[in-house]
Design a protein around this motif. Sequence first.
Motif, PDB file in Angstrom:
ATOM      1  N   PRO A   1      51.033  65.021  43.547  1.00  0.00           N
ATOM      2  CA  PRO A   1      51.708  66.221  44.045  1.00  0.00           C
ATOM      3  C   PRO A   1      50.746  67.111  44.824  1.00  0.00           C
ATOM      4  O   PRO A   1      49.577  67.242  44.477  1.00  0.00           O
ATOM      5  CB  PRO A   1      52.181  66.926  42.760  1.00  0.00           C
ATOM      6  N   THR A   2      51.252  67.752  45.863  1.00  0.00           N
ATOM      7  CA  THR A   2      50.422  68.578  46.736  1.00  0.00           C
ATOM      8  C   THR A   2      49.703  69.691  45.995  1.00  0.00           C
ATOM      9  O   THR A   2      48.555  70.024  46.300  1.00  0.00           O
ATOM     10  CB  THR A   2      51.296  69.176  47.853  1.00  0.00           C
ATOM     11  N   ASN A   3      50.370  70.286  44.998  1.00  0.00           N
ATOM     12  CA  ASN A   3      49.777  71.442  44.340  1.00  0.00           C
ATOM     13  C   ASN A   3      48.545  71.098  43.503  1.00  0.00           C
ATOM     14  O   ASN A   3      47.851  71.992  43.025  1.00  0.00           O
ATOM     15  CB  ASN A   3      50.795  72.161  43.452  1.00  0.00           C
ATOM     16  N   GLU A   4      48.226  69.802  43.333  1.00  0.00           N
ATOM     17  CA  GLU A   4      47.038  69.444  42.555  1.00  0.00           C
ATOM     18  C   GLU A   4      45.759  69.959  43.216  1.00  0.00           C
ATOM     19  O   GLU A   4      44.794  70.294  42.531  1.00  0.00           O
ATOM     20  CB  GLU A   4      46.966  67.930  42.349  1.00  0.00           C
ATOM     21  N   GLY A   5      45.741  70.021  44.540  1.00  0.00           N
ATOM     22  CA  GLY A   5      44.555  70.539  45.216  1.00  0.00           C
ATOM     23  C   GLY A   5      44.355  72.016  44.935  1.00  0.00           C
ATOM     24  O   GLY A   5      43.227  72.478  44.736  1.00  0.00           O
ATOM     25  N   TRP A   6      45.449  72.750  44.904  1.00  0.00           N
ATOM     26  CA  TRP A   6      45.403  74.187  44.573  1.00  0.00           C
ATOM     27  C   TRP A   6      44.911  74.375  43.138  1.00  0.00           C
ATOM     28  O   TRP A   6      44.020  75.186  42.873  1.00  0.00           O
ATOM     29  CB  TRP A   6      46.806  74.749  44.760  1.00  0.00           C
ATOM     30  N   ASP A   7      45.473  73.610  42.209  1.00  0.00           N
ATOM     31  CA  ASP A   7      45.064  73.702  40.807  1.00  0.00           C
ATOM     32  C   ASP A   7      43.585  73.353  40.632  1.00  0.00           C
ATOM     33  O   ASP A   7      42.876  73.985  39.850  1.00  0.00           O
ATOM     34  CB  ASP A   7      45.910  72.756  39.940  1.00  0.00           C
TER      35      ASP A   7
ATOM     36  N   LEU B   1      44.947  78.568  50.750  1.00  0.00           N
ATOM     37  CA  LEU B   1      45.760  77.976  51.807  1.00  0.00           C
ATOM     38  C   LEU B   1      45.487  76.489  51.846  1.00  0.00           C
ATOM     39  O   LEU B   1      44.428  76.018  51.431  1.00  0.00           O
ATOM     40  CB  LEU B   1      45.466  78.611  53.174  1.00  0.00           C
ATOM     41  N   GLN B   2      46.467  75.763  52.326  1.00  0.00           N
ATOM     42  CA  GLN B   2      46.267  74.344  52.590  1.00  0.00           C
ATOM     43  C   GLN B   2      46.354  74.146  54.091  1.00  0.00           C
ATOM     44  O   GLN B   2      47.361  74.492  54.714  1.00  0.00           O
ATOM     45  CB  GLN B   2      47.316  73.457  51.910  1.00  0.00           C
TER      46      GLN B   2
ATOM     47  N   ARG C   1      40.768  68.260  47.398  1.00  0.00           N
ATOM     48  CA  ARG C   1      41.659  67.251  47.955  1.00  0.00           C
ATOM     49  C   ARG C   1      42.757  66.831  46.983  1.00  0.00           C
ATOM     50  O   ARG C   1      42.577  66.867  45.762  1.00  0.00           O
ATOM     51  CB  ARG C   1      40.856  66.012  48.361  1.00  0.00           C
ATOM     52  N   VAL C   2      43.863  66.402  47.559  1.00  0.00           N
ATOM     53  CA  VAL C   2      44.973  65.868  46.776  1.00  0.00           C
ATOM     54  C   VAL C   2      44.833  64.343  46.741  1.00  0.00           C
ATOM     55  O   VAL C   2      44.900  63.694  47.782  1.00  0.00           O
ATOM     56  CB  VAL C   2      46.330  66.243  47.400  1.00  0.00           C
ATOM     57  N   PRO C   3      44.610  63.768  45.559  1.00  0.00           N
ATOM     58  CA  PRO C   3      44.511  62.311  45.485  1.00  0.00           C
ATOM     59  C   PRO C   3      45.770  61.652  46.035  1.00  0.00           C
ATOM     60  O   PRO C   3      46.878  62.197  45.887  1.00  0.00           O
ATOM     61  CB  PRO C   3      44.355  62.040  43.985  1.00  0.00           C
ATOM     62  N   GLU C   4      45.614  60.538  46.684  1.00  0.00           N
ATOM     63  CA  GLU C   4      46.734  59.860  47.319  1.00  0.00           C
ATOM     64  C   GLU C   4      47.876  59.628  46.328  1.00  0.00           C
ATOM     65  O   GLU C   4      47.660  59.137  45.218  1.00  0.00           O
ATOM     66  CB  GLU C   4      46.272  58.522  47.899  1.00  0.00           C
ATOM     67  N   GLY C   5      49.068  60.026  46.728  1.00  0.00           N
ATOM     68  CA  GLY C   5      50.240  59.816  45.900  1.00  0.00           C
ATOM     69  C   GLY C   5      50.490  60.892  44.866  1.00  0.00           C
ATOM     70  O   GLY C   5      51.474  60.826  44.127  1.00  0.00           O
TER      71      GLY C   5
END
Length: 331
Positions: free
Chosen positions: A285-291, A238-239, A279-283
């Motif tokens: 895509p959101t799914n990078e945190g999931w990956d 989950l995010q 965490r998702v680095p600034e700028g």
Amino acid sequence: MKWSSTLTAAALGAGAVAGPVAAASPSVAAPQRAKAATSPVRCTSKDRELATKLASDIAKALESRASMASLSFYDRPTGTRCTADAAKKYDSASVAKTIILGALLYQRGGDLTGEEDTLARKMIVDSDNDAATTLWKQLSDLTDPKKPDPVRIQEFLDKAGMQQTDLDKEGFWGLTQVTAHDQAKLLRLFSGDDDAVLGSKARAYALDLMNHVQSIQRWGATAGAPVDSVIHVKNGWLQRSQNPDVDAFDRGDWKVNSMAVLTEHGYDSGLVVLTENNRVPEGHPTNEGWDYGIDTIETISRAIYRDVYPGAEGYDPSRPTVPAAEPPTAG
């Protein structure tokens, strides 16, 4: 890796936390990843060399990641156990569904009605959120319908000795606080031969459902497992939202968890890895945190299976390709 059947893929994200507090948010800027502190890895085994190698290799796997991770691993044949920060509490996401399943089987003595069987299968195999919510309420005190108190699930936790697990008393089952220690205890219960909590029929049923999890959700603690083993898995993700009432650390944070059991053909082991601060680095895509969370889990998983089963061909799980415009929702 043997699975009993091939199932049709369902939409990614089925199996999220129930309720709006932890709903997935759209792509937002979040803090850059910072190196997370990791607790020491502790391993014991009948094979002292194996314990030493595992502790070293797991530590290296953790050091390569920036997210926070806790784990608990056991292998019955070699008498091996490894832990790292196993008592740390995490948002459960859909791994809470294994607790709901255990509680349902415990309360029914392993004999489910046709409707309960259908709901349990949807909850585990398809990671269906509505099915999980229905069963959660069924196992709750509904004196206040807005805050279903999961008293009968707590009875199961007490019986199973899962004292580190804190159920969410307001019905947000995916915000239940779990630990790697307790989830590994649940795996040992499902895969063991002790009838004190669940009978053999109930345990076999739970493992069968986890063995049939749909193909797009077999990633995580399965990575690197010997292909001739039979695997049983449940993942959760989950995010957390950016809502002001969410703790600052949690806002926008991806929580990604995985638990798996290997059985048959001489295999008898379980692995739980819980992660956060993906965490998702600034700028980006959101799914990078999931990956990133999945990569963390699979890096640890491969390191463990390489050491415990040297020379075995390792399973390479696939995962859905999620376009940046359509990030995975909570799971």
